[in-house]
Design an enzyme around this catalytic site. Structure first.
Site, mmCIF file in Angstrom:
data_model
loop_
_atom_site.group_PDB
_atom_site.id
_atom_site.type_symbol
_atom_site.label_atom_id
_atom_site.label_comp_id
_atom_site.label_asym_id
_atom_site.label_seq_id
_atom_site.Cartn_x
_atom_site.Cartn_y
_atom_site.Cartn_z
ATOM 1 N N PHE A 1 112.695 5.429 -37.485
ATOM 2 C CA PHE A 1 113.786 4.836 -38.251
ATOM 3 C C PHE A 1 114.643 5.856 -38.975
ATOM 4 C CE2 PHE A 1 109.877 2.318 -38.201
ATOM 5 C CZ PHE A 1 110.298 1.234 -37.454
ATOM 6 N N HIS B 1 106.349 0.451 -47.661
ATOM 7 C CA HIS B 1 107.414 0.111 -48.605
ATOM 8 C C HIS B 1 107.052 -1.050 -49.522
ATOM 9 C CE1 HIS B 1 109.570 3.120 -46.654
ATOM 10 N NE2 HIS B 1 110.713 2.518 -46.407
#
Length: 239
Positions: free
Chosen positions: A20, A160
């Site tokens: 990502f 996250h």
């Protein structure tokens, strides 16, 4: 000290690897890693490994398949350093079935869980980084509990969730050498742009008074460590 150009071979592996990290952020990550590993950063990362006759070390938290790891490894190779990259390779919360970043191709039939260690091994082989990048396979808190080596930089790009992000900060920020750097990915001041935990640990780092922001590239933040005791716990949340 200006970083040498990233090789075409490494860029090709970077682009071919699942992950990502956009290329513009990746280039800044490479430049910062080279700067701190080579000792060219302001402050010189006092207390780094090179003073003890060992290569300087940078730490990555959150490896996945090794996309950003390629650029960190390329920087370390050019600077004479090493990268330790930490991941349990079972996927973060957002990679699990039913979540936004789930990739069904990565589910291991034996465990029924995401499995990315094999992909990382292929990535390191293709980039010629087996002797430069050292994978540490296990959870971030477990790895941090036995870690005791100063790092020229720590790059946090792991889970996250609130619990995972703060655990990464608490476990690894203490090992950033004075003059070294704490890098945090996916920092979005506007909640509409992304999740809050990386932004929360970015604010928490600044609130300690030990870190100063020195560079920004999109969601990547670079904080230089100016003070504090190596290995000492970070101040509790809200302090």
């Amino acid at each position: 000290m200006e970083a040498p150009a990233i090789s075409a071979e490494s860029l090709a592996v970077f682009e071919a690897t699942k992950g990502f990290m956009p290329q513009d952020e990746g280039r800044v990550l490479y430049e910062i890693a080279y700067e701190y590993l080579s000792g060219g950063a302001e402050g010189g990362a006092a207390g780094g490994n090179a003073a003890a006759g060992r290569p300087p070390v940078g730490i990555e938290i959150g490896t996945y398949a090794g996309r950003s790891t390629v650029l960190l490894g390329e920087a370390a190779r050019a600077a004479g350093g090493r990268i330790v990259t930490v991941d349990h390779h079972r996927g973060s919360e957002e990679h699990q079935p039913g979540w936004e970043y789930h990739d069904a191709e990565l589910v291991d039939e034996h465990t029924g869980r995401i499995e990315t260690l094999g992909l990382l091994r292929h990535t390191l082989w293709d980039a010629g980084l087996d002797d430069i990048v050292l994978p540490l396979v296990g959870s971030s808190p477990a790895a941090a509990s036995v870690w005791s080596t100063p790092a020229r930089f720590v790059f946090i790009d792991g889970g996250h969730s609130e619990a995972a992000a703060h655990a990464d900060f608490e476990g690894w920020a203490p090992w950033v050498a004075i003059g070294g750097a704490l890098l945090i990915h996916d920092v979005f001041p506007d909640p509409a742009d992304g999740g809050r935990p990386p932004f929360e640990i970015y604010e928490r780092a600044l609130a300690t008074g030990q870190f100063t922001e020195v560079a920004v590239q999109d969601s990547l933040r670079v904080l230089r460590r100016d003070s504090g005791e190596l290995g000492a716990p970070m101040p509790p949340r809200g302090k």
